[in-house]
Write a protein that holds these residues in place. Structure first.
Motif, PDB file in Angstrom:
ATOM      1  N   MET A  82       0.827  -1.202   0.000  1.00  0.00           N
ATOM      2  CA  MET A  82       0.000   0.000   0.000  1.00  0.00           C
ATOM      3  C   MET A  82       0.866   1.260   0.000  1.00  0.00           C
ATOM      4  SD  MET A  82      -3.220  -0.870  -0.196  1.00  0.00           S
ATOM      5  CE  MET A  82      -2.608  -2.102  -1.357  1.00  0.00           C
ATOM      6  N   GLN A  83       1.987   1.217   0.697  1.00  0.00           N
ATOM      7  CA  GLN A  83       2.904   2.360   0.693  1.00  0.00           C
ATOM      8  C   GLN A  83       3.473   2.584  -0.706  1.00  0.00           C
ATOM      9  OE1 GLN A  83       6.062   2.235   3.582  1.00  0.00           O
ATOM     10  NE2 GLN A  83       7.168   3.933   2.638  1.00  0.00           N
ATOM     11  N   THR A  84       3.831   1.504  -1.364  1.00  0.00           N
ATOM     12  CA  THR A  84       4.374   1.610  -2.723  1.00  0.00           C
ATOM     13  C   THR A  84       3.361   2.239  -3.683  1.00  0.00           C
ATOM     14  OG1 THR A  84       5.769  -0.338  -2.367  1.00  0.00           O
ATOM     15  CG2 THR A  84       5.340   0.313  -4.647  1.00  0.00           C
ATOM     16  N   LEU A  85       2.100   1.787  -3.589  1.00  0.00           N
ATOM     17  CA  LEU A  85       1.071   2.338  -4.472  1.00  0.00           C
ATOM     18  C   LEU A  85       0.740   3.779  -4.113  1.00  0.00           C
ATOM     19  CD1 LEU A  85      -1.341  -0.716  -4.881  1.00  0.00           C
ATOM     20  CD2 LEU A  85       0.383   0.153  -6.480  1.00  0.00           C
ATOM     21  N   HIS A  86       0.745   4.087  -2.825  1.00  0.00           N
ATOM     22  CA  HIS A  86       0.514   5.484  -2.426  1.00  0.00           C
ATOM     23  C   HIS A  86       1.577   6.381  -3.025  1.00  0.00           C
ATOM     24  CE1 HIS A  86       1.266   9.023   0.076  1.00  0.00           C
ATOM     25  NE2 HIS A  86      -0.041   9.038   0.299  1.00  0.00           N
ATOM     26  N   ASP A  87       2.834   6.006  -2.845  1.00  0.00           N
ATOM     27  CA  ASP A  87       3.924   6.852  -3.327  1.00  0.00           C
ATOM     28  C   ASP A  87       3.958   6.923  -4.854  1.00  0.00           C
ATOM     29  OD1 ASP A  87       4.514   7.148  -0.686  1.00  0.00           O
ATOM     30  OD2 ASP A  87       6.368   5.966  -0.719  1.00  0.00           O
ATOM     31  N   LYS A  88       3.458   5.892  -5.496  1.00  0.00           N
ATOM     32  CA  LYS A  88       3.405   5.866  -6.962  1.00  0.00           C
ATOM     33  C   LYS A  88       2.430   6.901  -7.512  1.00  0.00           C
ATOM     34  CE  LYS A  88       1.943   2.738 -10.711  1.00  0.00           C
ATOM     35  NZ  LYS A  88       1.457   1.356 -11.014  1.00  0.00           N
ATOM     36  N   HIS A  89       1.319   7.118  -6.808  1.00  0.00           N
ATOM     37  CA  HIS A  89       0.253   7.981  -7.333  1.00  0.00           C
ATOM     38  C   HIS A  89       0.152   9.331  -6.629  1.00  0.00           C
ATOM     39  CE1 HIS A  89      -1.519   4.914  -9.970  1.00  0.00           C
ATOM     40  NE2 HIS A  89      -1.267   4.043  -9.014  1.00  0.00           N
ATOM     41  N   SER A  90       0.901   9.525  -5.555  1.00  0.00           N
ATOM     42  CA  SER A  90       0.805  10.774  -4.794  1.00  0.00           C
ATOM     43  C   SER A  90       1.924  11.736  -5.198  1.00  0.00           C
ATOM     44  CB  SER A  90       0.897  10.476  -3.294  1.00  0.00           C
ATOM     45  OG  SER A  90       0.938  11.678  -2.551  1.00  0.00           O
ATOM     46  N   PRO A  91       1.626  13.038  -5.263  1.00  0.00           N
ATOM     47  CA  PRO A  91       2.690  14.020  -5.530  1.00  0.00           C
ATOM     48  C   PRO A  91       3.761  14.011  -4.439  1.00  0.00           C
ATOM     49  CG  PRO A  91       0.509  15.008  -5.781  1.00  0.00           C
ATOM     50  CD  PRO A  91       0.303  13.672  -5.158  1.00  0.00           C
ATOM     51  N   GLU A  92       3.370  13.621  -3.229  1.00  0.00           N
ATOM     52  CA  GLU A  92       4.309  13.535  -2.110  1.00  0.00           C
ATOM     53  C   GLU A  92       4.292  12.117  -1.550  1.00  0.00           C
ATOM     54  OE1 GLU A  92       4.704  17.508   0.425  1.00  0.00           O
ATOM     55  OE2 GLU A  92       2.658  16.726   0.379  1.00  0.00           O
ATOM     56  N   SER A  93       5.473  11.576  -1.290  1.00  0.00           N
ATOM     57  CA  SER A  93       5.548  10.263  -0.666  1.00  0.00           C
ATOM     58  C   SER A  93       5.130  10.362   0.792  1.00  0.00           C
ATOM     59  CB  SER A  93       6.973   9.709  -0.761  1.00  0.00           C
ATOM     60  OG  SER A  93       7.846  10.460   0.070  1.00  0.00           O
ATOM     61  N   LEU A  94       4.842   9.210   1.402  1.00  0.00           N
ATOM     62  CA  LEU A  94       4.482   9.224   2.824  1.00  0.00           C
ATOM     63  C   LEU A  94       5.606   9.810   3.662  1.00  0.00           C
ATOM     64  CD1 LEU A  94       2.656   5.808   3.371  1.00  0.00           C
ATOM     65  CD2 LEU A  94       1.680   8.094   3.580  1.00  0.00           C
ATOM     66  N   ALA A  95       6.853   9.475   3.330  1.00  0.00           N
ATOM     67  CA  ALA A  95       7.995  10.009   4.075  1.00  0.00           C
ATOM     68  C   ALA A  95       8.042  11.531   3.961  1.00  0.00           C
ATOM     69  CB  ALA A  95       9.289   9.390   3.562  1.00  0.00           C
ATOM     70  N   GLN A  96       7.783  12.057   2.773  1.00  0.00           N
ATOM     71  CA  GLN A  96       7.781  13.508   2.584  1.00  0.00           C
ATOM     72  C   GLN A  96       6.631  14.165   3.342  1.00  0.00           C
ATOM     73  OE1 GLN A  96       7.628  13.412  -1.731  1.00  0.00           O
ATOM     74  NE2 GLN A  96       9.800  13.963  -1.912  1.00  0.00           N
ATOM     75  N   LYS A  97       5.461  13.499   3.341  1.00  0.00           N
ATOM     76  CA  LYS A  97       4.321  14.040   4.091  1.00  0.00           C
ATOM     77  C   LYS A  97       4.639  14.105   5.576  1.00  0.00           C
ATOM     78  CE  LYS A  97       0.439  12.678   1.106  1.00  0.00           C
ATOM     79  NZ  LYS A  97      -0.794  11.849   1.028  1.00  0.00           N
ATOM     80  N   GLU A  98       5.235  13.038   6.096  1.00  0.00           N
ATOM     81  CA  GLU A  98       5.543  13.019   7.518  1.00  0.00           C
ATOM     82  C   GLU A  98       6.587  14.073   7.857  1.00  0.00           C
ATOM     83  OE1 GLU A  98       6.401   9.895  11.109  1.00  0.00           O
ATOM     84  OE2 GLU A  98       7.105   9.352   9.110  1.00  0.00           O
ATOM     85  N   GLN A  99       7.600  14.207   7.012  1.00  0.00           N
ATOM     86  CA  GLN A  99       8.632  15.209   7.271  1.00  0.00           C
ATOM     87  C   GLN A  99       8.053  16.612   7.233  1.00  0.00           C
ATOM     88  OE1 GLN A  99      11.740  14.518   8.332  1.00  0.00           O
ATOM     89  NE2 GLN A  99      11.734  16.720   8.732  1.00  0.00           N
ATOM     90  N   ALA A 100       7.134  16.841   6.297  1.00  0.00           N
ATOM     91  CA  ALA A 100       6.482  18.152   6.228  1.00  0.00           C
ATOM     92  C   ALA A 100       5.652  18.413   7.476  1.00  0.00           C
ATOM     93  CB  ALA A 100       5.599  18.228   4.983  1.00  0.00           C
ATOM     94  N   ALA A 101       4.953  17.370   7.962  1.00  0.00           N
ATOM     95  CA  ALA A 101       4.151  17.517   9.177  1.00  0.00           C
ATOM     96  C   ALA A 101       5.037  17.778  10.383  1.00  0.00           C
ATOM     97  CB  ALA A 101       3.308  16.265   9.399  1.00  0.00           C
ATOM     98  N   VAL A 102       6.186  17.089  10.451  1.00  0.00           N
ATOM     99  CA  VAL A 102       7.135  17.289  11.556  1.00  0.00           C
ATOM    100  C   VAL A 102       7.668  18.716  11.527  1.00  0.00           C
ATOM    101  CG1 VAL A 102       9.411  16.643  12.431  1.00  0.00           C
ATOM    102  CG2 VAL A 102       7.783  14.870  11.775  1.00  0.00           C
ATOM    103  N   SER A 103       8.044  19.191  10.347  1.00  0.00           N
ATOM    104  CA  SER A 103       8.565  20.558  10.227  1.00  0.00           C
ATOM    105  C   SER A 103       7.512  21.582  10.615  1.00  0.00           C
ATOM    106  CB  SER A 103       9.034  20.807   8.787  1.00  0.00           C
ATOM    107  OG  SER A 103      10.088  19.936   8.448  1.00  0.00           O
ATOM    108  N   SER A 104       6.271  21.331  10.179  1.00  0.00           N
ATOM    109  CA  SER A 104       5.182  22.247  10.518  1.00  0.00           C
ATOM    110  C   SER A 104       4.940  22.259  12.025  1.00  0.00           C
ATOM    111  CB  SER A 104       3.910  21.827   9.782  1.00  0.00           C
ATOM    112  OG  SER A 104       2.828  22.651  10.134  1.00  0.00           O
ATOM    113  N   MET A 105       4.968  21.056  12.639  1.00  0.00           N
ATOM    114  CA  MET A 105       4.787  20.965  14.081  1.00  0.00           C
ATOM    115  C   MET A 105       5.901  21.711  14.811  1.00  0.00           C
ATOM    116  SD  MET A 105       3.156  19.812  16.773  1.00  0.00           S
ATOM    117  CE  MET A 105       2.041  18.567  16.110  1.00  0.00           C
ATOM    118  N   ARG A 106       7.130  21.528  14.355  1.00  0.00           N
ATOM    119  CA  ARG A 106       8.267  22.188  14.993  1.00  0.00           C
ATOM    120  C   ARG A 106       8.146  23.710  14.888  1.00  0.00           C
ATOM    121  NH1 ARG A 106      14.527  20.354  14.755  1.00  0.00           N
ATOM    122  NH2 ARG A 106      15.420  22.147  15.854  1.00  0.00           N
ATOM    123  N   GLU A 107       7.813  24.199  13.704  1.00  0.00           N
ATOM    124  CA  GLU A 107       7.673  25.640  13.514  1.00  0.00           C
ATOM    125  C   GLU A 107       6.562  26.206  14.400  1.00  0.00           C
ATOM    126  OE1 GLU A 107       7.045  26.285   9.397  1.00  0.00           O
ATOM    127  OE2 GLU A 107       9.052  25.601   8.789  1.00  0.00           O
TER     128      GLU A 107
END
Length: 394
Positions: free
Chosen positions: A130-155
């Protein structure tokens, strides 16, 4: 052959009755030394009743939830597992359909977005496919989404606190970021409260009431330590030569340690009765000064029990899907379970129907058009979440 009577039956029965009496708060209650109880004795007895009632409520709630838990999971888990399987089936089907021609760019975009919404919770749970298919069709991978959420939380946390986090702070994932942020917020709030209290104390001298309360608290702490030390001295296992008695004292000492750790005065006094360090008469005729110090401890214990009861209410409501203020009983839990079961079954039936119908491109395109309208609605995520509820294995 006639049964030989037990010569010690009466003694054992008496011991059992005595044990039950010693474990009851009634044995700790004050009794009038004259014609009636003093006001402090009345408050002491009422506080004992209040604590006993709170403990009973906690026990009943725990009993009800423990009995309901296996029934709940036996009912809900298979339905959620079915929803999870249907989710995977739909994700896999959408991935294959997107590989073929026949859909417009907009229809492909909507289908890919739905695929990502469906696959993301499964991927987070560890489903690699499911992770592979998500990353295949999403503009952002799950790892990128999580990193963006972490950065937003930190800010956000840095903005609220007005300071930057150290580089060695662990922000590997959103859970860590949230924990660090909440810890810093608590520390900042505590520091601010301490500064406020210090400033308040510098401005004016403590009132007579504050001095009295501080003295009562100190006396209460002294009383609690005294009761515990008496028990520790009497129950020390190393001073006992009889192995059976040593084992009994070890158990009692463990109970006393736990009670002292949670400042549970009632349990400590009950243990005193059980080891005969005190008797009903001496406890019931306590001096007014001692009652005052014990009342401080009992009020604190009652407040802690009320806080625990409130917390347990919230945990159980969340665990079994009850409304935030819904009462907890065997009936309410059963009714809530039936509603959840029926809702999941209806949604599963709808999912199966959709899976069957979207095999036809004409229906699929109408279905995607409906989703497109929802995408442009502010309440899209809520409505989509309701529709996809059984896909989520929560």
């Amino acid at each position: 052959m006639p049964q030989q009577p037990d010569l010690f039956a009466d003694e054992i029965a008496a011991a059992v009755r005595q044990q039950a009496e010693n474990n009851s708060v009634s044995a700790l209650k004050a009794i009038p030394q004259g014609t009636q109880l003093s006001p402090s004795q009345q408050r002491f007895n009422r506080m004992l009743d209040r604590i006993e009632k709170l403990k009973k409520q906690l026990h009943e709630m725990q009993t009800i939830s423990d009995a309901h838990r296996p029934v709940y999971h036996q009912t809900i888990a298979p339905l959620r597992a079915s929803g999870q399987a249907l989710t995977r089936e739909l994700v896999l089907w959408l991935d294959k359909r997107l590989a073929r021609k026949g859909l417009s760019n907009n229809q492909q975009r909507i289908a890919a977005t739905i695929l990502c919404h469906l696959s993301e919770p499964l991927a987070i749970q560890g489903d690699v496919e499911m992770q592979t298919l998500h990353d295949k069709h999403s503009p952002e991978s799950l790892a990128q989404k999580e990193q963006a959420a972490v950065s937003s939380m930190r800010e956000m946390m840095e903005d609220v606190l007005g300071e930057s986090f150290a580089d060695d702070d662990s922000f590997d994932n959103l859970h860590d970021a949230l924990n660090i942020g909440m810890k810093r917020l608590r520390e900042a709030a505590e520091a601010e409260e301490e500064k406020r209290q210090q400033a308040k104390q510098r401005k004016k001298k403590p009132t007579a009431a504050q001095l009295k309360a501080a003295a009562e608290q100190q006396e209460a702490n002294t009383t609690l330590r005294k009761v515990f030390r008496q028990l520790a001295s009497a129950l020390h296992p190393d001073r006992e030569s009889d192995p059976n008695e040593r084992d009994r004292k070890t158990v009692l000492m463990s109970e006393a340690n736990a009670a002292y750790e949670r400042r549970d005065l009632i349990t400590l006094l009950q243990i005193q009765l059980r080891v005969e360090l005190a008797d009903h008469t001496s406890l019931a005729r306590m001096a007014e000064e001692k009652i005052a110090s014990l009342l401080v401890l009992l009020k604190q214990q009652a407040q802690e029990l009320e806080d625990e009861l409130y917390h347990r209410h919230q945990v159980i409501r969340q665990e079994f899907g009850l409304n935030p203020y819904q009462s907890i009983s065997k009936t309410s839990l059963q009714q809530s379970l039936k509603l959840a079961e029926n809702s999941l079954k209806r949604n599963l039936a709808a999912m199966e129907e959709d899976l069957q119908k979207i095999q036809n491109d004409q229906y699929l395109k109408r279905w995607l058009k409906d989703q497109d309208q929802l995408f442009n609605d502010d309440t899209f995520l809520d409505e989509l979440g309701d529709w996809l509820d059984p896909y989520k294995y929560r």
